[in-house]
Design an enzyme around this catalytic site. Structure first.
Site, mmCIF file in Angstrom:
data_model
loop_
_atom_site.group_PDB
_atom_site.id
_atom_site.type_symbol
_atom_site.label_atom_id
_atom_site.label_comp_id
_atom_site.label_asym_id
_atom_site.label_seq_id
_atom_site.Cartn_x
_atom_site.Cartn_y
_atom_site.Cartn_z
ATOM 1 N N LYS A 81 102.195 -52.019 -65.378
ATOM 2 C CA LYS A 81 102.966 -53.138 -64.823
ATOM 3 C C LYS A 81 104.143 -52.613 -64.008
ATOM 4 O O LYS A 81 104.448 -53.136 -62.936
ATOM 5 C CB LYS A 81 103.472 -54.027 -65.947
ATOM 6 C CG LYS A 81 104.439 -55.125 -65.484
ATOM 7 C CD LYS A 81 104.917 -55.990 -66.627
ATOM 8 C CE LYS A 81 105.917 -57.041 -66.114
ATOM 9 N NZ LYS A 81 106.331 -57.979 -67.188
ATOM 10 N N HIS A 118 56.516 -55.000 -57.901
ATOM 11 C CA HIS A 118 57.354 -56.198 -57.825
ATOM 12 C C HIS A 118 57.560 -56.843 -59.195
ATOM 13 O O HIS A 118 57.413 -58.045 -59.376
ATOM 14 C CB HIS A 118 56.761 -57.208 -56.830
ATOM 15 C CG HIS A 118 56.663 -56.681 -55.438
ATOM 16 N ND1 HIS A 118 57.767 -56.360 -54.695
ATOM 17 C CD2 HIS A 118 55.588 -56.382 -54.672
ATOM 18 C CE1 HIS A 118 57.374 -55.894 -53.505
ATOM 19 N NE2 HIS A 118 56.056 -55.891 -53.468
#
Length: 510
Positions: free
Chosen positions: A140, A272
């Site tokens: 921070k 696929h």
């Protein structure tokens, strides 16, 4: 906000000491005062480097078996003060709080402890409190403080501090702050997911810190990324980088082959995301040959997977086929050398690892989450609903077909005989269309459907499917049941000597 800060002090409190020694020595060389706690303090002192115990700053000992060491105003005041704020600076002087310019933390290994199967009390003790608080405070206040929040960042920090001779730019501090919040948010997500393992709280928290940019997504104009620990699951021993579509196919292949994990030698070929060939035989060579026979056209460019070691003879046959990926739990040395004959062919050795039990996919402006379909139809699940009961061989084929059906796009119909996939109809909008597609495909590769069995991923709303299957030569059917018109299909089977079993479990795959 000044661009560069000269570090004069550092607080070090880490779990992992790997790679820490060079940092400590560099800080000492730069005359940076070091504060530390517990085991880290001893580690630093053993290096012959001066270190100030945090207890000397706070005038308070480590308490509660080490649960509380750094949680003190003199520590957090030293981290969170704003150097451009006269009031903050005055309070530091008033309360004799040392300014802290660098915070180096490595958290308790919560995830590793969970993965180890440790008892709950051990897991709870690996929830870091002081460390996570230090990270958040330092990140921070990146305007004044550099936060190094993980052993993974030790090397980068050492480079920064060395090149700058103790001077650290705002760009570097902000980058380390971003890394720190990535660490803290991931850590909190892991803890929440542990406590919410039964998903009693309807909240979705996904955090993956291992991300990789792919060549592209599903198509070249789309960006693609993979987030996950691929190396934990596979050893990639050869071939090009896996693409987005490769990864989807590998996922489908692994999930399908898990159904046959402890069975006789089984080989599958996928295209696929769907199986175009699958067979189970006494040898893996014969299993591959018969799997390829299921659809040698679609197999071109496919994904190949075995449930057992691939030997030299099988590799010789595979090498004749152009394929993207070959997966097995192991390969003989000769097989590896043969398969390496195609420079782009990807060879993956699959490791033993637990797969996620939940599935997540994006949907609308959010996400869908569901339990993975972990139900595998077994003999005990079968209910014979026709006058003709399936033979023992037919039951084995029905269950074999059901496993394939479960991993094939809906609507689907699967034909098998002698533990070989003969054909499947995949992803059709109508079950009748899926059935007709299966029949045409089987015919195109000269398979005789007489005596074959059929699996359906969902119930038959009308008797038309069993009638069409009957005319094609199908003698036994497996389906979940549940239609209000189930009796019509049962009656047709009874009139034509077809065996039908119901499982009570639907296996849609959308």
């Amino acid at each position: 906000m000044s661009n560069t800060k000269t570090a004069k002090s550092a607080l070090i409190s880490v779990f992992s000491k790997d790679g820490l020694a060079p940092i400590v020595k560099k800080l000492d060389e730069l005359n940076i005062t070091i504060y530390s706690t517990g085991g880290t303090e001893k580690f630093i002192r053993d290096l012959g480097v001066n270190v100030i115990p945090v207890e000397d700053v706070t005038s308070y000992p480590s308490i509660l078996g080490g649960r509380v060491k750094t949680l003190h105003p003199k520590v957090f005041g030293g981290i969170l003060n704003r150097q451009n704020n006269d009031s903050d600076v005055a309070e530091l002087e008033q309360y004799e709080i040392p300014q802290i310019d660098i915070v180096i933390v490595d958290l308790y290994p919560f995830e590793k402890t969970v993965a180890s199967g440790a008892p709950e009390q051990d897991i709870i003790e690996k929830i870091d409190i002081g460390g996570i608080s230090l990270i958040r405070a330092a990140a921070k206040n990146f305007a004044d403080v550099t936060c190094v929040a993980s052993v993974d960042d030790y090397s980068e920090f050492l480079s920064v501090i060395s090149e700058g001779n103790g001077n650290i730019s705002i760009e570097d501090r902000k980058r380390f702050a971003a890394k720190a919040f990535n660490v803290s948010s991931h850590y909190d997500s892991a803890i929440f997911n542990y406590f919410n393992s039964d998903h009693e709280i309807a909240s979705l928290k996904i955090s993956e810190t291992k991300g990789k940019v792919l060549r592209y997504g599903e198509n070249p104009h789309q960006k693609g990324f993979f987030f996950g620990d691929f190396e934990a699951m596979f050893d990639k021993v050869h071939g090009k980088e896996l693409s987005y579509n490769n990864l989807l196919d590998v996922d489908a292949a692994v999930n399908l082959m898990n159904e046959f994990k402890n069975d006789a030698p089984t080989f599958a070929i996928l295209k696929h995301n769907n199986a175009c060939g699958l067979a189970q035989r006494e040898t893996i060579l014969q299993a591959y040959i018969d799997a390829l026979a299921g659809d040698p056209v679609s197999a071109f460019g496919g994904i190949l997977i075995s449930n057992t070691e691939i030997d030299k003879n099988t590799a010789d046959e595979i090498h004749k086929l152009f394929c993207e990926v070959v997966i097995a739990p192991s390969f003989s040395d000769e097989a590896i050398e043969i398969l390496k004959g195609k420079k782009n062919r990807i060879i993956l050795v699959q490791k033993e690892i637990d797969l996620p039990k939940m599935q997540v996919r994006s949907c609308l402006n959010g996400a869908l989450l569901q339990d993975k379909d972990l139900k595998t139809d077994a003999k005990s699940d079968l209910s014979t609903v026709t006058k003709t009961a399936p033979t023992s061989d037919q039951i084995e084929d029905l269950l074999f077909a059901s496993k394939i059906c479960k991993h094939t796009k809906s609507n689907t119909i699967v034909f098998t005989k002698g533990k070989q996939l003969l054909a499947s109809g995949t992803g059709q909008t109508s079950r009748v269309d899926a059935l007709k597609q299966s029949i045409e495909k089987a015919k195109s590769f000269n398979f005789d459907l007489n005596g074959a069995v059929m699996a359906s991923d969902a119930f038959f709303p009308f008797p038309d499917c069993v009638e069409i299957a009957d005319h094609a030569g199908i003698k036994a059917v497996i389906q979940p049941g549940g239609s209000i018109k189930d009796q019509l299909s049962i009656e047709y089977c009874d009139q034509n000597g077809i065996a039908m079993v119901m499982t009570g479990t639907r296996h849609f795959k959308h």
